[in-house]
Enzyme design. Structure first.
Site, short mmCIF file in Angstrom:
data_model
loop_
_atom_site.label_atom_id
_atom_site.label_comp_id
_atom_site.label_asym_id
_atom_site.label_seq_id
_atom_site.Cartn_x
_atom_site.Cartn_y
_atom_site.Cartn_z
CB CYS A 2 86.02 66.34 -61.70
SG CYS A 2 86.14 65.31 -63.16
NE ARG A 27 88.86 68.74 -57.13
CZ ARG A 27 89.26 68.00 -56.10
NH1 ARG A 27 90.06 68.52 -55.20
NH2 ARG A 27 88.85 66.78 -55.97
CD1 TRP A 75 92.75 65.42 -65.46
CD2 TRP A 75 91.87 63.44 -64.89
NE1 TRP A 75 93.71 64.46 -65.65
CE2 TRP A 75 93.21 63.24 -65.31
CE3 TRP A 75 91.12 62.34 -64.49
CZ2 TRP A 75 93.81 61.98 -65.35
CZ3 TRP A 75 91.72 61.08 -64.52
CH2 TRP A 75 93.05 60.92 -64.93
CG ASN A 101 85.53 64.68 -58.18
OD1 ASN A 101 86.26 64.07 -58.96
ND2 ASN A 101 85.92 65.06 -56.97
N GLY A 102 84.44 61.81 -59.90
CA GLY A 102 84.68 60.44 -59.47
C GLY A 102 84.32 59.46 -60.56
CD GLU A 488 109.45 65.50 -56.46
OE1 GLU A 488 108.97 64.39 -56.67
OE2 GLU A 488 108.80 66.55 -56.59
CE LYS A 492 107.63 67.98 -59.44
NZ LYS A 492 107.07 67.46 -58.30
CD GLU A 495 104.98 66.62 -62.04
OE1 GLU A 495 103.86 66.11 -61.92
OE2 GLU A 495 105.69 66.89 -61.06
CG HIS A 511 124.17 47.03 -61.61
ND1 HIS A 511 124.98 45.92 -61.54
CD2 HIS A 511 124.51 47.82 -60.56
CE1 HIS A 511 125.75 46.01 -60.47
NE2 HIS A 511 125.49 47.16 -59.86
CE LYS A 610 98.96 70.68 -55.97
NZ LYS A 610 100.26 70.20 -56.43
C1 F6R Z 1 103.80 65.46 -58.83
C2 F6R Z 1 102.61 65.38 -58.00
C3 F6R Z 1 101.95 64.05 -57.83
C4 F6R Z 1 101.41 63.93 -56.40
C5 F6R Z 1 100.61 62.63 -56.25
C6 F6R Z 1 100.12 62.43 -54.84
O1 F6R Z 1 104.31 66.74 -58.88
O2 F6R Z 1 102.15 66.36 -57.49
O3 F6R Z 1 102.82 63.01 -58.13
O4 F6R Z 1 102.48 63.94 -55.50
O5 F6R Z 1 99.51 62.67 -57.12
O6 F6R Z 1 99.33 63.49 -54.43
P1 F6R Z 1 99.07 63.79 -52.91
O7 F6R Z 1 100.35 64.19 -52.30
O8 F6R Z 1 98.07 64.91 -52.91
O9 F6R Z 1 98.53 62.54 -52.30
#
Ligand code: F6R
Length: 615
Positions: A2, A27, A75, A101-102, A488, A492, A495, A511, A610
């Protein structure tokens, strides 16, 4: 999670609110809305399910002229994304509007109590409870809006940031921060509030960063007043933020993610700048130098993080253990905070977070500090909550990352964790000095190598992406520092393309996971030169023998792994320590191009946002 934006000043509020929302859309993007108090005293709320662009269409042709307003991009946490659950929420009388937000953890109890007092609710959100609570307190006590907000915050449990306007007072905005980010932008006779300073940077560079529990009273043509819930006055410090608007634009790229992938040669340079002595190749970080005693006496380092940052942390563990000989544990922040971890005063806890706002990481930081550990932050966003809550730290300085999938922040985090290991090693004066200097020397050449990697692999990866666009599953494999790199790569892909992908240490395949391998299963194997190269090659043979399709990421001169693989991506033959950075480039591009081929919304993948400021 949010985004909140607010405006009070002399301009037309709506364009400011909309441009702020567009920049905050990373967000959350399932619904959007705004409330403005018009010159005639009406409080108008406009909101709808969908993106900020849908809100813009929704208000087209409506008279929205106003000089005060609050807005929100959502969100969803409580209640599905629909028009009714979109923010702002109005109090029962329609007099007060609130954006939030929250999460309000005790909203059910509060809702029951308000229902008994005759309140009814239109939405299924926790936020509507908050606005009605404020109205109830104000009416029951015949007090000011500020007093009602102060009282309400004492009853509400949770992590939140809110902004509130009252139809009967078009010269006042109230903003509260409690474990969710909120800043106040100070202009000439105007004020902005936002979840992220970057969203209003075109209007001002001066910001007040609220602390947890602070309530800001923003009044027309009067300096901002900040208090606690007990009405004690708080200091109002104004900080200047240097950020250019071009850093927040796509700059001709189709997506922010692609722009951010291509920015990495420059972001890496910014990340290294001033940290390696170009004559002696010594690495000096002020955060380590100024806290030398803590690093010299540390018996253990614990790194806490989430998601991509957790993958960077796993790589950091390798760096610190091998270059500093200090034992390192890496924990998911969400597990650490509830695990009753043993934390001692000679432990160092390092929090890694791009946004610096991740709720679990912030809670882990607070727990570590309470337990007496020295807490160090590795963040990107300057002035973020984690950056401020830690004892010291190092910024990664990669600029705003807007694509939801982290790319340049990951390589920045890996770089800073390596610099950190080299700086600690330097302060300790341990026998790794020559090794560190060799890595540092090579690190200075890395931006150029990333540039040439991008040039070389882009077309190759695009062709590969065409071949694998319709795969249903992927396995990524690597060993040592490249095991987290594989994790990682898999993250990528899943997601942004929604293809199921798993990362494994290559030796673990036999295993269990090898049962998944057949001709339909692409296996991305990182087989770059290191002590386990031959073993990885054997693991590739095992996959090959079971009909798996292998995409190998190998070093330029490789002959063995590249012969076994079905498809080969070559990267520069850098030191093992720098390899995760170089290897990440084709893995990011592979995920990106597959997602584009599948028609996915790369910068705003479904269900994600994000900056995860809720648990
Ligand atoms: C994946 C991604 C998330 C963040 C995670 C932590 O591409 O961006 O997995 O890495 O939400 O976020 P931060 O780094 O902002 O604490």
């Amino acid at each position: 999670m949010c985004g909140i934006v607010g405006y009070l000043g002399n301009r037309d509020a709506v364009p400011v609110l909309l441009s702020g929302l567009r920049r905050l859309e990373y967000r959350g993007y399932d619904s959007a809305g705004m409330a403005v108090i018009r010159g005639n005293g009406d409080l108008n709320v406009h909101k709808c399910k969908g993106r900020v662009a849908d809100l813009e269409k929704h208000i087209e042709g409506k008279d929205t002229a106003a000089t005060i307003g609050i807005a929100h991009t959502r969100w969803a946490t409580h209640g599905e994304p629909n028009d009714c659950n979109a923010h702002p929420h109005l109090s029962q009388s329609g007099r007060i509007a609130l954006v939030h937000n929250g999460i309000i953890e005790n909203y059910r109890i509060l809702k029951e109590a308000l229902t008994e007092q005759g309140y009814t609710f239109r939405s299924t959100t926790d936020s509507e409870v908050f606005v009605n609570l404020i109205e109830y307190i104000q009416e029951a006590n015949n007090c000011s809006l500020l007093e009602a907000v102060q009282q309400a915050t004492k009853q509400v449990v949770g992590a939140y940031a809110i902004a509130v306007v009252d139809r009967d007072n078009p010269d006042q905005l109230i903003a509260v921060r409690q474990s969710s980010p909120l800043v106040i932008g100070i202009g000439e006779g105007e004020y902005f509030i936002s979840s992220d300073a970057a969203s209003v940077i075109e209007y001002t560079n001066d910001f007040v960063y609220l602390n947890d529990g602070e309530i800001a009273l923003i009044s027309r043509n009067v300096p901002v007043r900040v208090t606690t819930a007990e009405n004690e006055s708080c200091r109002v410090d104004i900080s200047t933020l240097q950020l250019s608007i071009s850093e927040l634009e796509k700059g001709g790229y189709e997506h922010f993610m692609l722009k951010e992938i291509f920015e990495q040669p420059h972001t890496l340079q910014d990340c290294i700048r001033g940290r390696i002595d170009k004559q002696t190749y010594a690495t000096v970080l002020s955060g380590v130098r100024d806290n030398k005693e803590h690093f010299l006496n540390a018996r253990r380092i614990i790194i806490v993080a989430c998601g991509t940052s957790w993958h960077a942390a796993l790589i950091g563990k390798h760096f610190i253990e091998s270059l500093c000989r200090i034992p390192v544990e890496v924990d998911y922040a969400s597990e650490f905070r509830y695990r009753k971890p043993v934390i001692q005063s000679d432990d160092i806890v390092i929090a890694v977070s791009q946004s610096g706002e991740t709720a679990d990481t912030l809670a882990a930081v607070n727990l570590a500090r309470k337990s007496g550990a020295f807490v160090y932050g590795v963040c990107n966003v300057v002035g973020s909550s984690i950056a401020r809550a830690t004892d010291s730290g190092t910024y990664i300085h990669v600029g705003p990352e807007i694509g939801v999938a982290s790319t340049k922040a990951f390589t920045g985090q890996v770089t800073v964790l390596l610099l950190l290991a080299m700086a600690i090693s330097h302060e300790k004066g341990i026998a790794q000095e020559d090794r560190c200097k060799a890595i540092a020397k090579e690190m200075l050449t890395l931006p150029q190598k990333l540039e040439s990697t991008l040039e070389r692999v882009t077309t190759e990866v695009q062709s590969l992406a065409k071949i694998f666009t319709y795969a249903h599953n992927f396995i990524y494999m690597g060993r040592g520092v490249n095991y987290p790199t594989a994790l990682e790569g898999a993250l990528k892909l899943k997601e942004i393309s929604y293809i199921h992908a798993e990362g494994y240490p290559a030796a673990e395949m036999k295993h269990g996971p090898i049962a998944l391998v057949d001709a339909e299963m692409p296996c991305v194997v990182i087989a770059t030169p290191d002590a386990t190269y031959d073993k990885t090659v054997s693991n590739m043979e095992e996959i090959k023998a079971r009909g798996g399709k292998i995409v190998a990421v190998v070093a330029e001169e490789d002959t063995i792994a590249s012969e076994i693989a079905d498809y080969v991506i070559r990267v520069p033959a850098v030191s093992e320590y720098l390899m995760p950075i170089v290897v990440s480039i084709p893995l990011q591009l592979l995920a990106y191009h597959i997602a584009v081929n599948k028609g996915r919304d790369v910068d705003k993948p479904r269900n994600l946002a994000k900056s995860v400021t809720v648990e």
